[in-house]
Design an enzyme around this catalytic site. Structure first.
Site, PDB file in Angstrom:
ATOM      1  N   HIS A 144      60.230  24.414  37.754  1.00  0.00           N
ATOM      2  CA  HIS A 144      60.697  24.669  39.123  1.00  0.00           C
ATOM      3  C   HIS A 144      59.583  24.401  40.125  1.00  0.00           C
ATOM      4  O   HIS A 144      59.794  23.742  41.158  1.00  0.00           O
ATOM      5  CB  HIS A 144      61.184  26.116  39.227  1.00  0.00           C
ATOM      6  CG  HIS A 144      61.540  26.559  40.613  1.00  0.00           C
ATOM      7  ND1 HIS A 144      62.825  26.561  41.090  1.00  0.00           N
ATOM      8  CD2 HIS A 144      60.759  27.035  41.625  1.00  0.00           C
ATOM      9  CE1 HIS A 144      62.837  27.006  42.338  1.00  0.00           C
ATOM     10  NE2 HIS A 144      61.583  27.309  42.680  1.00  0.00           N
ATOM     11  N   GLU A 145      58.390  24.902  39.838  1.00  0.00           N
ATOM     12  CA  GLU A 145      57.264  24.714  40.761  1.00  0.00           C
ATOM     13  C   GLU A 145      56.819  23.253  40.817  1.00  0.00           C
ATOM     14  O   GLU A 145      56.494  22.739  41.884  1.00  0.00           O
ATOM     15  CB  GLU A 145      56.093  25.618  40.356  1.00  0.00           C
ATOM     16  CG  GLU A 145      56.403  27.112  40.366  1.00  0.00           C
ATOM     17  CD  GLU A 145      56.950  27.605  41.692  1.00  0.00           C
ATOM     18  OE1 GLU A 145      56.700  26.969  42.731  1.00  0.00           O
ATOM     19  OE2 GLU A 145      57.650  28.632  41.688  1.00  0.00           O
ATOM     20  N   HIS A 148      59.061  21.419  43.078  1.00  0.00           N
ATOM     21  CA  HIS A 148      58.695  21.602  44.487  1.00  0.00           C
ATOM     22  C   HIS A 148      57.661  20.566  44.909  1.00  0.00           C
ATOM     23  O   HIS A 148      57.759  19.957  45.980  1.00  0.00           O
ATOM     24  CB  HIS A 148      58.114  23.005  44.702  1.00  0.00           C
ATOM     25  CG  HIS A 148      59.134  24.053  45.018  1.00  0.00           C
ATOM     26  ND1 HIS A 148      60.118  23.893  45.970  1.00  0.00           N
ATOM     27  CD2 HIS A 148      59.313  25.303  44.506  1.00  0.00           C
ATOM     28  CE1 HIS A 148      60.859  24.984  46.038  1.00  0.00           C
ATOM     29  NE2 HIS A 148      60.398  25.853  45.149  1.00  0.00           N
ATOM     30  N   GLU A 225      64.992  25.404  47.457  1.00  0.00           N
ATOM     31  CA  GLU A 225      65.013  26.189  46.225  1.00  0.00           C
ATOM     32  C   GLU A 225      66.100  25.694  45.276  1.00  0.00           C
ATOM     33  O   GLU A 225      65.889  25.593  44.068  1.00  0.00           O
ATOM     34  CB  GLU A 225      65.220  27.666  46.537  1.00  0.00           C
ATOM     35  CG  GLU A 225      64.040  28.338  47.225  1.00  0.00           C
ATOM     36  CD  GLU A 225      62.764  28.232  46.424  1.00  0.00           C
ATOM     37  OE1 GLU A 225      62.817  28.409  45.192  1.00  0.00           O
ATOM     38  OE2 GLU A 225      61.712  27.951  47.042  1.00  0.00           O
TER      39      GLU A 225
END
Length: 295
Positions: A144-145, A148, A225
Site C-alpha cells: 500500500h505504501e 502511494h 487511499e
C-alpha cells in the site's frame, strides 16, 4: 476524530502563518496603494500558496524522521529487518520505482510513505504494526505504501494543497478589501485595504475558507487511499492480504502520527459529517471497494 481535527488545524495554521508573513512584509499596503491590484495579488497568492506546500514536500523525509523518531535500516541487524528491506525492494521493483529508504519507529500500529519524488522516498512502519500483524498483512501494508510512492501521491497532494492555499489567500484578501472599503465609505482620506476591518476580515475568511478547502483536500486524499489499496492488490496479485490487513487495523487502536503527517498514515477514517474532513475513507468503505474490484 482527533486525526481529522489535526488535519484541519494543520491547514489552517499554514494559512494563518502565510497571512502574518504577508502583513509583516507590507504586502497589504503594496496591493492596495492604488486600489486592489488583483494581478499582483494572484501572483503573490501563488508564491505563498505553492511555496509553503513545496517547502513541506522537500522537507517531508527529514521532518518524518524527526517527528516520529523513525530509524532508517542502513544494515539489517536481524532477520525481521532483513525481511522488511527485502520485501520493500521486491515491491519497489514491481512498481518500477527506485528503492525507498525503509525505517522503523516506536509506536502503535501504523505506517506511512513520504518523500519529494518516486525516486526519493521513505517507507516506515511502526513497531506496533510489526508486532500485531502477520507477515502477509505487513506485506500488504508495505505494498500500500509503495503504491502511494509509485502513484506520486505526495506530489499530487502537494499540488492540490498549493492550489487551495492560493485561492484561500487570494479570496480572503479580496473579501477583506471590499469589507474595509465599505467600512470607510464615508472617509475620503482613508485608504481601503489597510485598516483593522481588512485585517480582521482576512483572518476570519482564511479560517472559513480554510475549513472549506480542507474538505477539498480531504476528498482527494481519500481517493488516493483507494488507489493505493488497489495498487497493493495488484502488486500482490490478490486483494485478500490487503483486506485482511485492513480488517486487522479495524480492530486495533491505530497510532496517531504528528499533525504534519496526519494524512500520511495507513489508518484513519471517520463517520457522519466529520467524514467530509477525513483524510482516509473508513475501513469498511476500503474493504468494500477492494471486494467490488475483485468481482
Amino acid at each position: 476524530m482527533k486525526r481529522v481535527v489535526l488535519f484541519i488545524a494543520t491547514n489552517l495554521a499554514v494559512m494563518l502563518v502565510l497571512s502574518v508573513v504577508a502583513s509583516l512584509l507590507g504586502v497589504n499596503r503594496y496591493l492596495t496603494a492604488n486600489g486592489l491590484n488583483l494581478g499582483a495579488l494572484l501572483v503573490l497568492a501563488g508564491i505563498f500558496g505553492f511555496g509553503g506546500a513545496f517547502i513541506s514536500l522537500f522537507m517531508s523525509k527529514m521532518m518524518a524522521k524527526w517527528s516520529t523518531g523513525a530509524q532508517v535500516i542502513e544494515t539489517p541487524r536481524n532477520p525481521s529487518e532483513r525481511w522488511l528491506v527485502d520485501t520493500v525492494a521486491k515491491l519497489a521493483q514491481r512498481a518500477q520505482i527506485a528503492m525507498p529508504e525503509v525505517a522503523i519507529y516506536d509506536g502503535a500500529p501504523n505506517a506511512f510513505a513520504t518523500g519529494p519524488s518516486k525516486n526519493n522516498s521513505l517507507v516506515a512502519v511502526s513497531t506496533g504494526l510489526l508486532q500485531t500483524m502477520n507477515k502477509e498483512e505487513v506485506e500488504a501494508v508495505l505494498a500500500h505504501e509503495v503504491a502511494h510512492v509509485a502513484n506520486g501521491d505526495m506530489v499530487t497532494l502537494t499540488l492540490i494543497q498549493g492550489v487551495v492555499n492560493t485561492f484561500v489567500f487570494f479570496l480572503a484578501r479580496v473579501v477583506g478589501y471590499f469589507v474595509d472599503s465599505f467600512l470607510k465609505r464615508n472617509d475620503d482620506n482613508a485608504q481601503p485595504g489597510q485598516g483593522i476591518g481588512f485585517f480582521v476580515t482576512v483572518i476570519v475568511c482564511e479560517i472559513v475558507f480554510g475549513i472549506l478547502a480542507s474538505i477539498i483536500v480531504a476528498f482527494f486524499s481519500r481517493h488516493r487511499e483507494y488507489r493505493a489499496d488497489e495498487g497493493a492488490a495488484r502488486y500482490l496479485n490478490t486483494p485478500q492480504p490487503m483486506i485482511n490487513a485492513l480488517r486487522r487495523l479495524g480492530g486495533l487502536e491505530a497510532g496517531e502520527l504528528p499533525s504534519n503527517m496526519a494524512a500520511s498514515g495507513i489508518a484513519g477514517g471517520a463517520h457522519g459529517l466529520m467524514a467530509l474532513f477525513a483524510s482516509h475513507p473508513s475501513i469498511e468503505q476500503r474493504i468494500a471497494a477492494l471486494q467490488t474490484a475483485a468481482r
